[in-house]
Design an enzyme around this catalytic site. Structure first.
Site, mmCIF file in Angstrom:
data_model
loop_
_atom_site.group_PDB
_atom_site.id
_atom_site.type_symbol
_atom_site.label_atom_id
_atom_site.label_comp_id
_atom_site.label_asym_id
_atom_site.label_seq_id
_atom_site.Cartn_x
_atom_site.Cartn_y
_atom_site.Cartn_z
ATOM 1 N N ASP A 14 0.843 -1.203 0.000
ATOM 2 C CA ASP A 14 0.000 0.000 0.000
ATOM 3 C C ASP A 14 0.877 1.251 0.000
ATOM 4 O O ASP A 14 0.369 2.375 -0.064
ATOM 5 C CB ASP A 14 -1.003 -0.013 1.163
ATOM 6 C CG ASP A 14 -0.341 -0.030 2.523
ATOM 7 O OD1 ASP A 14 0.900 -0.165 2.595
ATOM 8 O OD2 ASP A 14 -1.067 0.098 3.527
ATOM 9 N N SER A 15 2.215 1.050 0.025
ATOM 10 C CA SER A 15 3.139 2.167 -0.201
ATOM 11 C C SER A 15 2.921 2.751 -1.596
ATOM 12 O O SER A 15 3.395 3.857 -1.897
ATOM 13 C CB SER A 15 4.590 1.714 -0.014
ATOM 14 O OG SER A 15 4.802 0.454 -0.605
ATOM 15 N N ASP A 43 -1.343 -6.025 -0.366
ATOM 16 C CA ASP A 43 -1.482 -5.346 0.920
ATOM 17 C C ASP A 43 -2.905 -4.808 1.062
ATOM 18 O O ASP A 43 -3.368 -4.042 0.209
ATOM 19 C CB ASP A 43 -0.521 -4.142 0.888
ATOM 20 C CG ASP A 43 0.197 -3.926 2.191
ATOM 21 O OD1 ASP A 43 -0.116 -4.621 3.173
ATOM 22 O OD2 ASP A 43 1.084 -3.053 2.214
ATOM 23 N N LYS A 80 -1.778 -9.247 2.845
ATOM 24 C CA LYS A 80 -1.072 -8.829 4.061
ATOM 25 C C LYS A 80 -1.934 -7.833 4.824
ATOM 26 O O LYS A 80 -2.558 -6.957 4.237
ATOM 27 C CB LYS A 80 0.284 -8.190 3.726
ATOM 28 C CG LYS A 80 1.001 -7.615 4.950
ATOM 29 C CD LYS A 80 2.449 -7.279 4.675
ATOM 30 C CE LYS A 80 2.670 -5.922 4.078
ATOM 31 N NZ LYS A 80 2.205 -4.774 4.900
ATOM 32 N N GLU A 90 -1.983 -5.326 8.462
ATOM 33 C CA GLU A 90 -1.184 -4.725 9.531
ATOM 34 C C GLU A 90 -1.890 -4.874 10.878
ATOM 35 O O GLU A 90 -3.062 -4.518 11.005
ATOM 36 C CB GLU A 90 -0.980 -3.219 9.272
ATOM 37 C CG GLU A 90 -0.051 -2.921 8.120
ATOM 38 C CD GLU A 90 0.223 -1.425 7.933
ATOM 39 O OE1 GLU A 90 -0.104 -0.624 8.835
ATOM 40 O OE2 GLU A 90 0.759 -1.081 6.876
ATOM 41 N N GLU A 110 8.325 -4.732 11.111
ATOM 42 C CA GLU A 110 8.772 -3.411 10.645
ATOM 43 C C GLU A 110 9.149 -2.518 11.827
ATOM 44 O O GLU A 110 8.401 -2.414 12.817
ATOM 45 C CB GLU A 110 7.662 -2.729 9.825
ATOM 46 C CG GLU A 110 8.072 -1.310 9.399
ATOM 47 C CD GLU A 110 7.298 -0.720 8.245
ATOM 48 O OE1 GLU A 110 6.382 -1.379 7.712
ATOM 49 O OE2 GLU A 110 7.632 0.426 7.859
HETATM 50 O O1 KIV Z 1 3.488 -1.229 1.670
HETATM 51 C C1 KIV Z 1 4.666 -1.529 1.893
HETATM 52 O O2 KIV Z 1 5.570 -1.112 1.151
HETATM 53 C C2 KIV Z 1 4.958 -2.366 3.058
HETATM 54 C C3 KIV Z 1 6.376 -2.628 3.505
HETATM 55 C C4 KIV Z 1 6.429 -3.660 4.560
HETATM 56 C C5 KIV Z 1 7.363 -2.907 2.469
HETATM 57 O O3 KIV Z 1 4.047 -2.788 3.683
#
Ligand code: KIV
Length: 278
Positions: free
Chosen positions: A45-46, A84, A113, A115, A182
């Site tokens: 999600d970056s 993500d 993924k 968080e 992280e």
């Molecule tokens: O979105 C992202 O870039 C991440 C990092 C852990 C690389 O979640």
């Protein structure tokens, strides 16, 4: 080229073989990572920042992530592709988590993924029980930038360190296949890595995680707005791109591009007839 599945990612830990993973956001970057046999590519999600230009990861939507994911899937036929889940696509309810994770899997992701630790355990449980592989992510949680008052290293006190160890054990029990650590102290990452049987993938958490993950634009030096401590510019793509683009722009402005090599000419016969008739 062989396709990496979850078992292959977990085998790295068994073999004590450190492995590198990376984010990707489009067809071209995904093809490069796949050809280099990165075992796992994260559609992070970056993208919110490096692709769409938002200030942090909270604004990106499911629609924007799906667009990016589909391009990455088209480019990557060897890496395991993890998508993500964006902010508020899984936190509100199990139903939201299942619906949105399902959209990613249908768009071609191999896993998702999320968080968070204990606070999202029921959502992780629901996904895993529905057959959707989940990668966990604890420590510094970029989606919580507002709640955490900025990006801060986590787990520095005894209580917080213990909480992170407990979260790691809980997520392993819930069935996550790997765990991103992280922004936590290296020694704590080492302890967690030794305590759990699934691979840890570190970012800003030292060298003792089983694998590492980095943002594509950071390691290539493409994104100059923010250069976090956890990364290293392995090349200066910003400089290379600027220099290539400047050469192109100057060539056009000076009349040096395109040359006769860059376009097709009419045959003399057709040209003659055309000139005579017009
Ligand atoms: O979105 C992202 O870039 C991440 C990092 C852990 C690389 O979640």
């Amino acid at each position: 080229m062989k396709k990496y599945y979850i078992q292959a990612i977990q085998d790295f830990k068994t073999r004590k073989q450190p492995f590198a993973t990376i984010t990707a956001y489009d067809y071209t970057s995904s093809s490069i990572c796949s050809a280099l046999e990165f075992p796992l590519v994260l559609v992070g999600d970056s993208a919110s920042m490096v692709v769409f230009g938002y200030d942090n990861t909270t604004p990106i939507t499911m629609e924007e992530m799906i667009l990016v994911l589909k391009a990455v899937v088209r480019g990557g036929d060897s890496s395991l592709i993890v998508a993500d889940m964006p902010f508020l696509s899984y936190q509100p309810s199990k139903r939201d988590a299942l619906h949105n994770a399902g959209q990613f899997i249908k768009a071609g992701a191999n896993a998702v993924k999320l968080e968070g630790g204990r606070e999202i355990a029921t959502k992780i449980d629901a996904l895993v029980k529905s057959g959707i592989p989940v990668m966990g992510h604890i420590g510094l949680l970029p989606q919580s930038i507002n709640a955490m008052s900025g990006y801060k290293v986590q787990g520095k006190t005894i209580q917080k360190a213990r909480e992170l160890i407990d979260d790691a054990l809980l997520l392993e029990k819930m069935g996550v296949f790997s765990l991103v650590l992280e922004g936590i102290p290296g020694e704590l990452a080492d302890i967690i890595t030794k305590k759990i049987n699934i691979p840890t993938i570190g970012i800003g958490s030292g060298p003792n995680c089983d694998g590492q993950i980095q943002v594509f634009h950071d390691v290539l030096g493409l994104f100059n707005k923010l250069v976090p401590k956890h990364t290293k510019k392995f090349t200066d793509s910003h400089k290379h791109f600027s220099s290539g683009l400047k050469k192109y722009k100057d060539s056009v402005e000076r009349g040096n591009f395109p040359t006769s090599k860059n376009y097709t000419k009419l045959s003399p016969k057709v040209l003659k007839e055309l000139s005579e008739s017009s």
